[in-house]
Motif scaffolding. Structure first.
Motif, PDB file in Angstrom:
ATOM      1  N   SER A  82       0.852  -1.199   0.000  1.00  0.00           N
ATOM      2  CA  SER A  82       0.000   0.000   0.000  1.00  0.00           C
ATOM      3  C   SER A  82       0.882   1.241   0.000  1.00  0.00           C
ATOM      4  O   SER A  82       1.568   1.528   0.983  1.00  0.00           O
TER       5      SER A  82
ATOM      6  N   SER B 232      -5.870   7.454  -0.606  1.00  0.00           N
ATOM      7  CA  SER B 232      -6.733   6.731  -1.552  1.00  0.00           C
ATOM      8  C   SER B 232      -7.968   6.191  -0.845  1.00  0.00           C
ATOM      9  O   SER B 232      -7.900   5.771   0.318  1.00  0.00           O
TER      10      SER B 232
ATOM     11  N   PRO C  32      -9.730   3.345  -1.502  1.00  0.00           N
ATOM     12  CA  PRO C  32      -9.613   1.924  -1.130  1.00  0.00           C
ATOM     13  C   PRO C  32      -8.726   1.714   0.095  1.00  0.00           C
ATOM     14  O   PRO C  32      -9.015   0.864   0.938  1.00  0.00           O
TER      15      PRO C  32
ATOM     16  N   LEU D 264     -11.137   0.322   2.779  1.00  0.00           N
ATOM     17  CA  LEU D 264     -11.087  -1.134   2.622  1.00  0.00           C
ATOM     18  C   LEU D 264      -9.886  -1.737   3.347  1.00  0.00           C
ATOM     19  O   LEU D 264     -10.044  -2.564   4.256  1.00  0.00           O
ATOM     20  N   THR D 265      -8.684  -1.311   2.969  1.00  0.00           N
ATOM     21  CA  THR D 265      -7.484  -1.939   3.529  1.00  0.00           C
ATOM     22  C   THR D 265      -7.292  -1.629   5.009  1.00  0.00           C
ATOM     23  O   THR D 265      -7.035  -2.533   5.811  1.00  0.00           O
TER      24      THR D 265
ATOM     25  N   THR E   9     -16.000  -9.695  -0.596  1.00  0.00           N
ATOM     26  CA  THR E   9     -14.762  -9.657  -1.376  1.00  0.00           C
ATOM     27  C   THR E   9     -14.465 -10.992  -2.046  1.00  0.00           C
ATOM     28  O   THR E   9     -13.836 -11.026  -3.111  1.00  0.00           O
TER      29      THR E   9
END
Length: 325
Positions: free
Chosen positions: A25, A31, A33, A37-38, A219
Motif C-alpha cells: 500500500s 486513496s 480503497p 477497505l485496507t 470480497t
C-alpha cells in the motif's frame, strides 16, 4: 469516545507494519480503497484476534503468533493470494501443493501477517502506552542482541518498501512519513490507555465479527472472482489450516493476562523514534540503489519463505512441551 484513539492506534500500527513495510500500500491514506477497505481490514482483524487472546487467556508471544497465522488466512478468502499467487503475478511463485501457493503461504502465514500484521503491532502498542502483558517483559527487554536484530530487520525490510514504490523516492517517503505522522498524532491523543483499552464488551465484538464475515463474503465474490478455485482441494487445505492451528491453541496453557508497567530496560517510545529515523534513511538508500536493493529483497524474501515454516514448527513444539508440565 476516548477508546477511539487507542483503537485507531493499533489499526495504524498494523497497517504500517503489514502494508507499508511490504510496499503493498503506497500512500494508502490518500486513496479511498486504502482508507475504506485496507485500513478497516487490518483494524478489525487485530481487534478480533486480540479480543479472543484476552478473553480466552491466550496472550503469550507464542499464542499471539498462532492467532496471527489465523489472521493471515484472510489472504485466501479476500485476495485469493494463498491460492493464486500475488495479484500482480501470473501465478504462484513456487507452484502449489494441495491447492496452496507454496511460497506465498509460507511467508504470509508463517511470518508476514502473523508477525508483522499482528504480533509486532501489539508489542509496539504496548511500548507506546508504557504498559504491557507481564509475560512480554523478556521479549520487550532491550539489549544489544535484540537491538541489533531489530535494526538489521528494518534495513532489510526497507527494500520491500522501496520496491513496492517502484524505487520512487517521493512516494516511498510519503508512504512512510505520512503513516508515521498519523501514528504519532493518534498516540499523543490517547494518554492513559493501555492494551486493555482494546478489550471491549461482547456486543461490540459481535459487531467486529459481523463486519469480518461480510467483508469475507463480499470480497470473495466481488474481488478478482477469476481467482476463485474451481476444485475442492484448495478449500480443504485452508479449512484444515484453521483446524490445526485452533487445535494447537486450545492445547496451549492459559496465560496470566496481567497488565503492568514496562520494567526498566525495556524498549520505549524514544527508541521507536530512533528506529523510525533508521527506517527513513534505509528506505531512501534503497530507492537510490535499486539494483542492490532488489538483490537484498530477493535474498530476504527467499530466506523468509524458508524460515517461516521453521518458526511455526518451533512455536508448536514449544507449546507441546509446555503443555506437558
Amino acid at each position: 469516545m476516548k477508546r477511539i484513539y487507542p483503537i485507531l492506534l493499533i489499526g495504524l500500527l498494523s497497517m504500517f507494519f503489514a502494508e507499508v513495510f511490504s510496499g503493498a500500500s503506497t500512500m494508502w491514506f490518500l486513496s479511498l480503497p486504502g482508507i475504506f477497505l485496507t485500513f478497516p481490514l487490518y483494524l478489525f482483524h487485530v481487534l478480533f484476534f486480540l479480543w479472543i487472546a484476552v478473553e480466552y487467556r491466550k496472550t503469550s508471544i507464542q499464542q499471539l503468533y498462532l492467532l496471527g497465522t489465523i489472521f493471515a488466512l484472510y489472504e485466501a478468502w479476500v485476495t485469493k493470494v494463498l491460492w493464486a499467487g500475488y495479484m500482480d503475478s501470473a501465478g504462484p511463485g513456487l507452484g502449489t501443493f494441495f491447492g496452496i501457493a507454496i511460497a506465498e503461504y509460507s511467508i504470509l502465514v508463517f511470518f508476514w501477517h502473523s508477525v508483522m500484521s499482528f504480533l509486532v503491532p501489539v508489542l509496539v502498542f504496548q511500548v507506546f502506552t508504557g504498559r504491557m502483558f507481564s509475560e512480554h517483559a523478556t521479549f520487550l527487554h532491550k539489549n544489544h542482541g535484540s537491538l541489533t536484530m531489530v535494526v538489521v530487520t528494518i534495513i532489510l525490510l526497507s527494500n520491500f518498501i522501496a520496491n513496492g514504490n517502484s524505487f520512487n523516492i517521493v512516494t516511498a517517503n510519503i508512504s512512510v512519513l505520512g503513516t508515521m505522522l498519523l501514528i504519532f498524532l493518534v498516540r499523543n491523543a490517547s494518554p492513559g490507555s493501555d492494551i486493555t483499552s482494546l478489550h471491549f464488551k461482547k456486543r461490540y465484538f459481535l459487531i467486529v465479527t459481523a463486519y469480518l464475515l461480510i467483508l469475507y463474503i463480499v470480497t470473495f465474490f466481488a474481488l478478482l472472482p477469476e481467482r476463485i478455485p474451481v476444485t475442492i482441494v484448495p478449500y480443504v487445505s485452508i479449512i484444515l489450516s484453521y483446524v490445526v492451528i485452533v487445535a494447537i491453541l486450545a492445547k496451549s496453557k492459559p496465560s496470566a493476562v496481567f497488565v503492568g508497567p514496562l520494567p526498566e530496560g525495556s524498549y520505549s517510545a524514544k527508541d521507536a523514534v530512533h528506529l523510525s529515523i533508521i527506517l527513513i534513511f534505509s528506505v531512501n538508500f534503497a530507492c537510490l540503489l535499486p539494483s542492490v536493493s532488489t538483490a537484498l529483497l530477493t535474498i530476504t524474501y527467499l530466506f523468509l519463505v524458508a524460515a517461516g515454516p521453521f518458526l511455526f514448527l518451533k512455536v508448536c513444539l514449544n507449546i507441546f512441551r509446555e503443555s506437558r508440565h
